[in-house]
Write an enzyme that holds these catalytic residues in place. Structure first.
Site, mmCIF file in Angstrom:
data_model
loop_
_atom_site.group_PDB
_atom_site.id
_atom_site.type_symbol
_atom_site.label_atom_id
_atom_site.label_comp_id
_atom_site.label_asym_id
_atom_site.label_seq_id
_atom_site.Cartn_x
_atom_site.Cartn_y
_atom_site.Cartn_z
ATOM 1 N N SER A 27 10.288 0.995 15.197
ATOM 2 C CA SER A 27 8.966 0.984 14.737
ATOM 3 C C SER A 27 8.193 -0.449 14.544
ATOM 4 C CB SER A 27 9.003 1.766 13.165
ATOM 5 O OG SER A 27 9.637 0.964 12.465
ATOM 6 N N ASP A 308 2.762 -1.392 4.691
ATOM 7 C CA ASP A 308 3.543 -0.321 3.694
ATOM 8 C C ASP A 308 4.721 -0.891 3.039
ATOM 9 O OD1 ASP A 308 5.365 -0.184 6.068
ATOM 10 O OD2 ASP A 308 4.659 1.703 6.877
ATOM 11 N N HIS A 311 6.612 -2.212 6.791
ATOM 12 C CA HIS A 311 6.187 -2.913 7.995
ATOM 13 C C HIS A 311 5.067 -3.886 7.528
ATOM 14 C CE1 HIS A 311 7.670 1.250 9.341
ATOM 15 N NE2 HIS A 311 7.819 0.558 10.355
#
Length: 334
Positions: A27, A308, A311
């Site tokens: 991610s 978040d 990340h």
């Protein structure tokens, strides 16, 4: 049987040393390959992408651009690195490289299986599909040149620790087998210049502070110790691979110390808040928990290290690439 018809009048980006960028991993570098997968690991909805080209959520796990975009931008190849599985991708978009990364993936195949992400082995197969599609477009000789002169970046391992190894600890001893196999296969497919991101201090990301940092939410040192162990193993493997394949170069992009310094001394880099994310309470929200209905999401994202609870923000990613790209190119092409 597919009939290939090479096209003329295609402008291939000119770069003194790098023809394209190819991205593999999780991610941290996924620019949207998970959007059409049946998986909970997605970010193609607000407030993700809040600061991305008019506020468009694209599947990037941040408020804006992420490392692949900054790589191609700073190398002068193109503005963004597109996801290979984007249904709107045009053949012209393949030139200059694409992104095969999948949020939730890891070196360990179990990690990808747990969240239905695209495993690293499948990401490597997608590279073969890429080459086939592009050969039909510009011809085999030009494709071989692009592939041979491409820069290959791998970012994986974080989800192995967070989602796999602390739940099945014995699998850590197989880590080097998994990572060695994938990097070896990447070399076999034509990659000659490979940069591999080290893991970041995962014990200091907001979610790990919340879950394992105690009542004061300190950095979870047991996670950081495991990260340092795996970074050391990965560094040793890259050294062995360089000795085994003298005509290729594989370099560790060591971002552990840089990210730790940003977290410990955020004001040094122009940030204020590093112990929680911008989205929601910033303590635990990631993916679907970080959504447009959460009225707690911050308005001053430029002050935050994390978007978040997992990340970083666009500005942190920009610092990471600016700090490490020059050194990477020197080590790969010297």
């Amino acid at each position: 049987m597919q009939i290939c018809t090479p096209q003329a009048k295609v402008v291939v980006p000119k770069n003194a040393t790098i023809s394209a960028v190819f991205m593999f991993g999780d991610s941290i570098v996924d620019t949207g390959n998970n959007n059409n997968l049946i998986t909970l690991v997605k970010s193609n909805f607000p407030p993700y992408g809040r600061d991305f080209m008019g506020g468009k959520p694209t599947g990037r796990f941040s408020n804006g651009k992420i490392p692949p975009d900054f790589f191609v931008e700073q190398l002068g190849i193109k503005e963004l690195l597109p996801a290979f599985l984007d249904p709107n991708l045009q053949l012209q978009d393949l030139i200059g490289g694409v992104n095969f990364a999948s949020a939730g993936a890891g070196f360990d195949p179990l990690t990808s299986e747990l969240v239905s992400a695209i495993p690293m082995s499948k990401q490597l197969q997608l590279l073969d599909e890429y080459k086939m599609k592009l050969k039909c477009f510009i011809g085999e000789e030009r494709v071989d040149s692009i592939v041979a002169n491409g820069l290959y970046i791998v970012s994986a391992g974080s989800d192995d620790i967070v989602n796999t190894y602390f739940h099945t600890p014995t699998r850590i001893f197989d880590y080097s087998v998994f990572s060695y196999t994938e990097l070896l296969e990447l070399h076999a497919k034509g990659a000659r210049r490979i940069g591999v991101f080290s893991l970041t201090p995962l014990g200091c990301i907001p979610s790990m502070r919340t879950l394992a940092g105690g009542i004061k939410r300190r950095c979870a040192e047991n996670y950081n110790q495991m990260v340092q162990l795996l970074n050391s193993k990965l560094s040793s493997e890259l050294h062995r691979l360089n000795e085994a394949f003298p005509h290729a170069r594989m370099v560790l992009i060591d971002i552990y110390g840089l990210v730790l310094d940003i977290v410990k001394s955020p004001r040094k880099y122009g940030f204020e808040i590093s112990d929680r994310g911008c989205c929601g309470s910033g303590l635990i929200e990631t993916g679907f928990l970080c959504n447009q209905w959460d009225f707690l999401t911050c308005s001053n994202v430029s002050e935050y290290v994390f978007w978040d609870s997992y990340h970083p923000t666009e500005n942190v990613y920009k610092v990471m690439v600016q700090e490490k790209l020059r050194k990477l190119l020197v080590e790969l092409y010297s």
